[in-house]
Design a protein around this motif. Structure first.
Motif, PDB file in Angstrom:
ATOM      1  N   MET A   1       0.840  -1.199   0.000  1.00  0.00           N
ATOM      2  CA  MET A   1       0.000   0.000   0.000  1.00  0.00           C
ATOM      3  C   MET A   1       0.876   1.251   0.000  1.00  0.00           C
ATOM      4  N   ALA A   2       0.492   2.237  -0.797  1.00  0.00           N
ATOM      5  CA  ALA A   2       1.255   3.483  -0.883  1.00  0.00           C
ATOM      6  C   ALA A   2       0.972   4.370   0.318  1.00  0.00           C
ATOM      7  N   VAL A   3       1.977   5.115   0.710  1.00  0.00           N
ATOM      8  CA  VAL A   3       1.846   6.133   1.759  1.00  0.00           C
ATOM      9  C   VAL A   3       2.361   7.442   1.194  1.00  0.00           C
ATOM     10  N   ASP A   4       1.589   8.502   1.317  1.00  0.00           N
ATOM     11  CA  ASP A   4       2.029   9.823   0.880  1.00  0.00           C
ATOM     12  C   ASP A   4       2.820  10.494   2.006  1.00  0.00           C
ATOM     13  N   VAL A   5       3.934  11.107   1.658  1.00  0.00           N
ATOM     14  CA  VAL A   5       4.782  11.780   2.642  1.00  0.00           C
ATOM     15  C   VAL A   5       4.759  13.280   2.386  1.00  0.00           C
ATOM     16  N   VAL A   6       4.366  14.042   3.390  1.00  0.00           N
ATOM     17  CA  VAL A   6       4.325  15.507   3.314  1.00  0.00           C
ATOM     18  C   VAL A   6       5.475  16.043   4.157  1.00  0.00           C
ATOM     19  N   THR A   7       6.350  16.820   3.544  1.00  0.00           N
ATOM     20  CA  THR A   7       7.529  17.328   4.253  1.00  0.00           C
ATOM     21  C   THR A   7       7.491  18.848   4.381  1.00  0.00           C
ATOM     22  N   PHE A   8       7.985  19.333   5.513  1.00  0.00           N
ATOM     23  CA  PHE A   8       8.248  20.758   5.665  1.00  0.00           C
ATOM     24  C   PHE A   8       9.518  21.084   4.881  1.00  0.00           C
ATOM     25  N   SER A   9       9.705  22.369   4.545  1.00  0.00           N
ATOM     26  CA  SER A   9      10.794  22.685   3.615  1.00  0.00           C
ATOM     27  C   SER A   9      11.554  23.969   3.943  1.00  0.00           C
ATOM     28  N   ARG A  10      11.719  24.284   5.243  1.00  0.00           N
ATOM     29  CA  ARG A  10      12.583  25.388   5.654  1.00  0.00           C
ATOM     30  C   ARG A  10      13.583  24.871   6.692  1.00  0.00           C
ATOM     31  N   PRO A  11      14.449  23.942   6.299  1.00  0.00           N
ATOM     32  CA  PRO A  11      15.345  23.328   7.280  1.00  0.00           C
ATOM     33  C   PRO A  11      16.249  24.328   7.983  1.00  0.00           C
ATOM     34  N   GLU A  12      16.619  25.397   7.300  1.00  0.00           N
ATOM     35  CA  GLU A  12      17.518  26.393   7.897  1.00  0.00           C
ATOM     36  C   GLU A  12      16.846  27.117   9.068  1.00  0.00           C
ATOM     37  N   LYS A  13      15.513  27.056   9.134  1.00  0.00           N
ATOM     38  CA  LYS A  13      14.739  27.680  10.216  1.00  0.00           C
ATOM     39  C   LYS A  13      14.070  26.616  11.090  1.00  0.00           C
ATOM     40  N   HIS A  14      14.570  25.401  11.045  1.00  0.00           N
ATOM     41  CA  HIS A  14      13.920  24.282  11.735  1.00  0.00           C
ATOM     42  C   HIS A  14      12.437  24.214  11.377  1.00  0.00           C
ATOM     43  N   ASN A  15      12.177  24.538  10.102  1.00  0.00           N
ATOM     44  CA  ASN A  15      10.839  24.457   9.517  1.00  0.00           C
ATOM     45  C   ASN A  15       9.814  25.355  10.195  1.00  0.00           C
ATOM     46  N   ALA A  16      10.275  26.496  10.714  1.00  0.00           N
ATOM     47  CA  ALA A  16       9.348  27.507  11.219  1.00  0.00           C
ATOM     48  C   ALA A  16       8.450  27.981  10.082  1.00  0.00           C
ATOM     49  N   LEU A  17       7.220  28.326  10.425  1.00  0.00           N
ATOM     50  CA  LEU A  17       6.221  28.656   9.417  1.00  0.00           C
ATOM     51  C   LEU A  17       6.092  30.156   9.188  1.00  0.00           C
ATOM     52  N   ASN A  18       6.223  30.568   7.938  1.00  0.00           N
ATOM     53  CA  ASN A  18       5.710  31.849   7.499  1.00  0.00           C
ATOM     54  C   ASN A  18       4.570  31.539   6.522  1.00  0.00           C
ATOM     55  N   LEU A  19       3.963  32.542   5.926  1.00  0.00           N
ATOM     56  CA  LEU A  19       2.797  32.301   5.082  1.00  0.00           C
ATOM     57  C   LEU A  19       3.142  31.443   3.862  1.00  0.00           C
ATOM     58  N   ASP A  20       4.256  31.740   3.196  1.00  0.00           N
ATOM     59  CA  ASP A  20       4.622  30.977   2.000  1.00  0.00           C
ATOM     60  C   ASP A  20       4.895  29.511   2.324  1.00  0.00           C
ATOM     61  N   HIS A  21       5.597  29.279   3.426  1.00  0.00           N
ATOM     62  CA  HIS A  21       5.903  27.896   3.814  1.00  0.00           C
ATOM     63  C   HIS A  21       4.622  27.143   4.174  1.00  0.00           C
ATOM     64  N   LEU A  22       3.739  27.787   4.915  1.00  0.00           N
ATOM     65  CA  LEU A  22       2.461  27.162   5.261  1.00  0.00           C
ATOM     66  C   LEU A  22       1.674  26.795   4.008  1.00  0.00           C
ATOM     67  N   LYS A  23       1.648  27.706   3.041  1.00  0.00           N
ATOM     68  CA  LYS A  23       0.938  27.430   1.791  1.00  0.00           C
ATOM     69  C   LYS A  23       1.512  26.205   1.087  1.00  0.00           C
ATOM     70  N   GLU A  24       2.840  26.093   1.064  1.00  0.00           N
ATOM     71  CA  GLU A  24       3.496  24.953   0.412  1.00  0.00           C
ATOM     72  C   GLU A  24       3.109  23.638   1.072  1.00  0.00           C
ATOM     73  N   VAL A  25       3.206  23.594   2.394  1.00  0.00           N
ATOM     74  CA  VAL A  25       2.922  22.351   3.129  1.00  0.00           C
ATOM     75  C   VAL A  25       1.452  21.986   3.002  1.00  0.00           C
ATOM     76  N   TYR A  26       0.596  22.969   3.129  1.00  0.00           N
ATOM     77  CA  TYR A  26      -0.846  22.717   3.033  1.00  0.00           C
ATOM     78  C   TYR A  26      -1.208  22.205   1.638  1.00  0.00           C
ATOM     79  N   LYS A  27      -0.608  22.784   0.615  1.00  0.00           N
ATOM     80  CA  LYS A  27      -0.858  22.332  -0.757  1.00  0.00           C
ATOM     81  C   LYS A  27      -0.431  20.878  -0.934  1.00  0.00           C
TER      82      LYS A  27
END
Length: 217
Positions: A1-27
């Protein structure tokens, strides 16, 4: 069975959220069709980016709050299991996202905190709904009032973390939890959550607007 993996993408900020990053992860999450694992490197998510909160305009803050709370509700409404794999920090908004997942697999070095009280803002993103149900009212109040950081072993003892493991263990759990009744169980368990989260969002926005000196309304 397949599993989808959703990753955060601001490693330099320990993946802290700003609006653009939140939009990416939510999408990424909204494109999923299978059981899901959410995780990040080197940390799961260290919460909202404090530098961002200090400079974001009023409209941006309103948009962030709307997206963040919709993300939490969508995780809880998702008709298949969603598992968080937590390494490093899961703080504030990151803690809320992990808590909204159906299970949390963590490395023993992981660090958790509700976080919001440290910023002087109201709890948000479902944490005041989910945490008392996970650990009991008095323990939840202590964690929310103090915003103390606690390790993965304490999180395991409190029932926040399901077990210690790896990313592969999180994928395995997402597969094992999947079944035809998942959507119905989640609908029952979270049936009154949306109203609570909406009120929570209003209080969080009020506290942020006060902190930033924005006019209300």
């Amino acid at each position: 069975m397949a599993v989808d993996v959703v990753t955060f993408s601001r490693p330099e900020k320990h993946n802290a959220l700003n609006l653009d990053h939140l939009k990416e992860v939510y999408k990424r999450f909204r494109s999923c069709e299978n059981p899901v694992v959410i995780y990040g490197e080197p940390s799961f998510c260290s919460g909202i980016d404090v530098d961002y909160v200090g400079v974001a305009g009023k409209d941006e803050i309103l948009e962030f709050a709307e997206l963040a709370n919709n993300f939490i509700l969508d995780i809880c409404r998702y008709p298949k299991p969603v598992v968080a794999f937590v390494k490093g920090y899961a703080l504030g908004a990151g803690f809320s996202i992990a808590l909204a997942c159906d299970a949390i697999i963590a490395e023993e070095s992981a660090v958790f905190s509700t976080g919001f009280a440290k910023l002087g803002i109201a709890p948000d993103m479902g944490v005041s709904y989910l945490l008392p149900r996970a650990v009991g009212l008095k323990r939840a109040l202590k964690l929310l009032f103090s915003a103390e950081r606690f390790d993965a072993r304490k999180a395991l003892e409190l029932g926040i973390v399901s077990e210690f493991g790896t990313l592969e263990d999180a994928k395995r759990m997402a597969e094992e939890l999947n079944g035809p009744s998942v959507r119905y169980i989640k609908e029952l368990v979270y049936r009154d959550m949306a109203e609570h989260v909406e009120h929570e969002k209003e209080l969080a926005l009020r506290s942020i607007m006060e902190l930033r000196g924005f006019e209300q309304g």
